[in-house]
Design an enzyme around this catalytic site. Sequence first.
Site, short mmCIF file in Angstrom:
data_model
loop_
_atom_site.label_atom_id
_atom_site.label_comp_id
_atom_site.label_asym_id
_atom_site.label_seq_id
_atom_site.Cartn_x
_atom_site.Cartn_y
_atom_site.Cartn_z
N ASP A 28 -4.83 6.79 -3.27
CA ASP A 28 -3.99 6.65 -2.07
C ASP A 28 -4.85 6.91 -0.84
O ASP A 28 -5.31 8.03 -0.64
CB ASP A 28 -2.83 7.66 -2.15
CG ASP A 28 -1.86 7.53 -0.99
OD1 ASP A 28 -2.09 6.70 -0.09
OD2 ASP A 28 -0.86 8.27 -0.99
N GLU A 35 -2.95 2.67 -3.22
CA GLU A 35 -1.81 2.85 -2.31
C GLU A 35 -2.26 2.90 -0.86
O GLU A 35 -3.27 3.54 -0.53
CB GLU A 35 -1.12 4.17 -2.71
CG GLU A 35 0.10 4.55 -1.92
CD GLU A 35 0.83 5.74 -2.59
OE1 GLU A 35 0.89 5.79 -3.84
OE2 GLU A 35 1.33 6.61 -1.86
N GLU A 50 5.71 3.56 2.03
CA GLU A 50 6.26 4.86 2.42
C GLU A 50 6.43 4.97 3.93
O GLU A 50 7.16 5.83 4.40
CB GLU A 50 5.40 6.01 1.86
CG GLU A 50 4.06 6.15 2.52
CD GLU A 50 3.22 7.26 1.91
OE1 GLU A 50 2.67 7.04 0.82
OE2 GLU A 50 3.12 8.34 2.50
N HIS A 110 8.68 6.36 -3.33
CA HIS A 110 7.86 7.45 -2.81
C HIS A 110 8.74 8.70 -2.75
O HIS A 110 9.90 8.62 -2.35
CB HIS A 110 7.37 7.07 -1.41
CG HIS A 110 6.57 8.12 -0.73
ND1 HIS A 110 7.13 9.02 0.17
CD2 HIS A 110 5.26 8.44 -0.82
CE1 HIS A 110 6.17 9.84 0.61
NE2 HIS A 110 5.04 9.52 0.01
N GLU A 146 7.23 9.79 -8.81
CA GLU A 146 6.28 10.62 -8.06
C GLU A 146 6.74 12.07 -8.01
O GLU A 146 7.81 12.38 -7.50
CB GLU A 146 6.12 10.09 -6.62
CG GLU A 146 5.17 10.95 -5.81
CD GLU A 146 4.68 10.29 -4.52
OE1 GLU A 146 5.33 9.32 -4.06
OE2 GLU A 146 3.64 10.74 -4.01
MG LIG Z 1 1.15 7.85 -0.25
#
Ligand SMILES: [Mg+2]
Length: 381
Positions: free
Chosen positions: A200, A226, A252, A302, A335
């Site tokens: 990410d 990500e 997100e 998310h 997550e």
């Molecule tokens: Mg993230």
Amino acid sequence: MKITEVKTYVLQAMLPDKAFGWSQRVTDRRQTAICVVSTDEGLQGLGEAFYFGGPAKIAAEIISDVFGPLLVGRDPLDHNVIWDYLYNWTRDQGMKGITISALSAIDIALWDIKGKALGLPVYKLLGGAYRNKARAYATGLYEPQNVPSVEKALVEEALGYKEDGFGGMKLKVGYGIKTDVRYVMAIREAIGEDIYLMVDANHAYNAAEAIRLAREIERFNIYWFEEPVPPEDLDGYMEVKKNSSIPIAGGECEYTRYGFRELINRRAVDILQPDLCAAGGFTEMIKIAAMATAANISLVPHVWGTNVGLAASLQFFAALPHIPERRFPDEPFFEYDRSSHPLRDGVTLEKFALKDGYLSIPDRPGLGVKLDTVFVAKYAL
Ligand SMILES: [Mg+2]
């Protein structure tokens, strides 16, 4: 039934020796805004607004000062009507960001009330459970501060997640390609080939840099990459997606069906990541998920809040369809934030725990959690 009161709590906890960093900054605290919607029948609903750039008191003030007075006297079961009304109230300046996070918290609380009124978990109201437990991946592997070797600390943390039974984990990147590759290599070597590893960048790169990073780390079997580029850069997303063998995830920092329409129509990502506590609550997530299924694009929510947001996200996750439906579907990953967060578990009386790599999804009415008012009072600002 009528709404009688909307209350918000802004909670803060400092992280004296556990400050952590990522590609954008270092934080020494966690905050959140929790809202409680009360009714004349004694039922209360809980919601949480996603906090990141905060401060959380901005979301709390929108909930209390802007939306609260508009809600008193309304029927909490009219969540669709209320959502459109509140969205339109702030539409001119509040189409994305903290305003929608505030609206999300209220919407989640209304669904909590609806579940309690009917004696059903929210996932039943959403159409039923595709799954009753959530295969979790660990979000962590941020940049620890004041350690002799970040790489060694990350490896140690990753091995801890493996030990805990996680089937996947996500590493922060975006520190510069050389450093990123070094961290990815060290962690992949340490955890072995059988555990899923995601990266990410929190939109640290431009498309050319992100493509370079993707090509350098594809040999380490990365499950998704990500937020490679900033959320506004949809052309950049598409360039990265076209030039990466690693699936690209993002969303997100996107909001509502209107925002996700662009990501979906342009096929900018392989995996959509709306946050229930940011993108508009259950009412809007249903619509985003419907659009995702129509476009046949995966959706993996998310999740990054306290147990209130976690409980709500688990309810949504239970009802999240397979995209696409097939005989042997690949279970989506849930997550599970493991970064330092002194408020996460304490805010609710009920606790969540990983078992054999899964979180169980409560089947109690509503979100299935109650606020710990003593804990909340202790951390309220
Ligand atoms: Mg993230």
